[in-house]
Design a protein around this motif. Structure first.
Motif, PDB file in Angstrom:
ATOM      1  N   UNK A  37      -5.339   0.223  -3.221  1.00  0.00           N
ATOM      2  CA  UNK A  37      -5.298   1.010  -4.462  1.00  0.00           C
ATOM      3  C   UNK A  37      -4.234   2.095  -4.367  1.00  0.00           C
ATOM      4  N   UNK A  38      -4.149   2.739  -3.204  1.00  0.00           N
ATOM      5  CA  UNK A  38      -3.131   3.771  -3.023  1.00  0.00           C
ATOM      6  C   UNK A  38      -1.745   3.132  -3.102  1.00  0.00           C
ATOM      7  N   UNK A  39      -1.538   2.023  -2.389  1.00  0.00           N
ATOM      8  CA  UNK A  39      -0.243   1.341  -2.426  1.00  0.00           C
ATOM      9  C   UNK A  39       0.105   0.939  -3.856  1.00  0.00           C
ATOM     10  N   UNK A  40      -0.859   0.455  -4.591  1.00  0.00           N
ATOM     11  CA  UNK A  40      -0.671   0.045  -5.988  1.00  0.00           C
ATOM     12  C   UNK A  40      -0.048   1.166  -6.801  1.00  0.00           C
ATOM     13  N   UNK A  41      -0.381   2.414  -6.493  1.00  0.00           N
ATOM     14  CA  UNK A  41       0.086   3.557  -7.277  1.00  0.00           C
ATOM     15  C   UNK A  41       1.417   4.126  -6.795  1.00  0.00           C
ATOM     16  N   UNK A  93      -5.633  12.956  -1.123  1.00  0.00           N
ATOM     17  CA  UNK A  93      -6.449  11.951  -0.444  1.00  0.00           C
ATOM     18  C   UNK A  93      -7.727  11.552  -1.150  1.00  0.00           C
ATOM     19  N   UNK A  94      -7.904  11.952  -2.385  1.00  0.00           N
ATOM     20  CA  UNK A  94      -9.135  11.637  -3.115  1.00  0.00           C
ATOM     21  C   UNK A  94      -9.098  10.202  -3.631  1.00  0.00           C
ATOM     22  N   UNK A 100       4.715   5.191   2.571  1.00  0.00           N
ATOM     23  CA  UNK A 100       4.469   5.376   1.133  1.00  0.00           C
ATOM     24  C   UNK A 100       3.012   5.741   0.870  1.00  0.00           C
ATOM     25  N   UNK A 101       2.111   5.091   1.575  1.00  0.00           N
ATOM     26  CA  UNK A 101       0.683   5.390   1.408  1.00  0.00           C
ATOM     27  C   UNK A 101       0.387   6.797   1.904  1.00  0.00           C
ATOM     28  N   UNK A 102       0.903   7.156   3.077  1.00  0.00           N
ATOM     29  CA  UNK A 102       0.672   8.506   3.601  1.00  0.00           C
ATOM     30  C   UNK A 102       1.219   9.568   2.651  1.00  0.00           C
ATOM     31  N   UNK A 103       2.414   9.319   2.106  1.00  0.00           N
ATOM     32  CA  UNK A 103       3.014  10.270   1.173  1.00  0.00           C
ATOM     33  C   UNK A 103       2.160  10.417  -0.083  1.00  0.00           C
TER      34      UNK A 103
END
Length: 90
Positions: free
Chosen positions: A16-20, A47-48, A37-40
């Motif tokens: 989901x995070x990667x998707x965004x 992080x919610x 990219x996910x960490x950023x």
């Protein structure tokens, strides 16, 4: 220390995070690019996981024709990028 190393997240949550993020399948990102990219994104949004769920749901409603292929890509890409790390069950 990166956010994904301190926050237990499932493969589905990471997808989901990667998707965004701005990464696209056509970018053919390397695992380290995906993790960065996910960490950023996690850092940017605090992080919610609910933020990402909402963004993904909005995208699914706005562009249902592209949602499923993009989510499949995100799930598969996360599986490769985090293959060497322990993930909680999706």
């Amino acid at each position: 220390m990166s956010p994904t190393s301190t926050i237990p997240m499932s493969r589905a949550d990471l997808a989901k995070v990667l998707f965004t993020t701005r990464l696209r399948p056509s970018d053919r990102p390397r695992p380290e690019q995906v993790r960065a990219a996910i960490d950023d994104r996690l850092h940017t949004c605090g992080g919610d996981p609910m933020i990402y769920a909402g963004l993904v749901a909005q995208e699914a409603g706005d562009h249902p024709e592209t949602y499923a292929p993009r989510m499949r890509w995100a799930l598969a890409t996360v599986a490769v990028a985090y293959a060497d790390r322990m993930l909680t069950a999706a």
